[in-house]
Design a protein around this motif. Structure first.
Motif, PDB file in Angstrom:
ATOM      1  N   LEU A 147       0.835  -1.203   0.000  1.00  0.00           N
ATOM      2  CA  LEU A 147       0.000   0.000   0.000  1.00  0.00           C
ATOM      3  C   LEU A 147       0.871   1.256   0.000  1.00  0.00           C
ATOM      4  N   PHE A 148       1.963   1.216   0.755  1.00  0.00           N
ATOM      5  CA  PHE A 148       2.896   2.344   0.717  1.00  0.00           C
ATOM      6  C   PHE A 148       3.473   2.496  -0.691  1.00  0.00           C
ATOM      7  N   SER A 149       3.842   1.383  -1.315  1.00  0.00           N
ATOM      8  CA  SER A 149       4.402   1.437  -2.674  1.00  0.00           C
ATOM      9  C   SER A 149       3.436   2.100  -3.643  1.00  0.00           C
ATOM     10  N   LEU A 150       2.152   1.761  -3.539  1.00  0.00           N
ATOM     11  CA  LEU A 150       1.153   2.355  -4.414  1.00  0.00           C
ATOM     12  C   LEU A 150       1.062   3.865  -4.190  1.00  0.00           C
ATOM     13  N   VAL A 151       0.934   4.273  -2.948  1.00  0.00           N
ATOM     14  CA  VAL A 151       0.824   5.701  -2.642  1.00  0.00           C
ATOM     15  C   VAL A 151       2.092   6.436  -3.076  1.00  0.00           C
ATOM     16  N   PHE A 152       3.240   5.869  -2.778  1.00  0.00           N
ATOM     17  CA  PHE A 152       4.511   6.467  -3.165  1.00  0.00           C
ATOM     18  C   PHE A 152       4.595   6.606  -4.685  1.00  0.00           C
ATOM     19  N   GLY A 153       4.204   5.561  -5.405  1.00  0.00           N
ATOM     20  CA  GLY A 153       4.223   5.614  -6.863  1.00  0.00           C
ATOM     21  C   GLY A 153       3.290   6.671  -7.414  1.00  0.00           C
ATOM     22  N   LEU A 154       2.110   6.780  -6.844  1.00  0.00           N
ATOM     23  CA  LEU A 154       1.151   7.789  -7.314  1.00  0.00           C
ATOM     24  C   LEU A 154       1.649   9.208  -7.031  1.00  0.00           C
ATOM     25  N   VAL A 155       2.234   9.415  -5.860  1.00  0.00           N
ATOM     26  CA  VAL A 155       2.798  10.732  -5.533  1.00  0.00           C
ATOM     27  C   VAL A 155       3.938  11.064  -6.495  1.00  0.00           C
TER      28      VAL A 155
END
Length: 173
Positions: free
Chosen positions: A71-79
């Motif tokens: 979930l962190f990876s997804l948010v980090f990627g989107l940011v």
């Protein structure tokens, strides 16, 4: 020693890619460790692995620690994608693009691996998600990965040096 032009052109994207990969995987694993820490669970952080020291059958805590990384990876990627789209500094845009691609890919890869392992696979086993549901999630995520990586390939090819064929640009980037 003067390197040939092709080597010089290939070096920057290669270094940026591996730097982005290292940052993403380290941040992903750090997210697992920080979730464990926030739950009062000791853990040991490695580059590609976190070893939480669970003391009992705390299913909810195990699920939270497992899903924190992807979930962190997804948010980090989107940011990173938003920064890539908004930044005016051409010199840093490719770095942001690689960070975005890898962050979102790590999330999608974890979804894809849900039947056989990975972070979401661990959570699915703990939550007793049926094998047919896990397989369905994996099939859908495979489609998402294909669409995502194809569209990111279209974005990456823009960064290849002018005059490269599509195949050379693909290999280069």
């Amino acid at each position: 020693m003067d390197l040939p032009r092709e080597v010089r052109l290939s070096l920057r994207p290669t270094l940026l890619f591996f730097t982005a990969y290292s940052l993403n995987t380290t941040a992903h694993e750090l997210a697992h460790a920080l979730m464990a820490y926030s739950l009062g669970i000791r853990s040991t952080l490695f580059h590609f692995y976190v070893n939480p020291e669970f003391t009992g059958p705390q299913a909810g805590e195990r699920v939270l620690v497992a899903v924190a990384g992807p979930l962190f990876s997804l948010v980090f990627g989107l940011v990173c994608w938003l920064v890539y789209k908004k930044t005016r500094f051409e010199s840093s845009k490719l770095s942001w693009l690689y960070l975005a691609i890898l962050g979102i890919s790590i999330f999608l890869g974890n979804l894809f691996s849900i039947p056989s392992g990975g972070d979401f696979g661990t959570a699915a086993v703990i939550l007793n998600v049926t094998p047919s549901v896990r397989l369905s999630i994996s099939i859908v995520s495979l489609g998402l990965i294909c669409v995502f990586l194809y569209s990111m390939g279209q974005e990456l090819v823009k960064w290849a040096p002018h005059g490269f064929s599509r195949t050379t640009a693909m290999v280069h980037m």
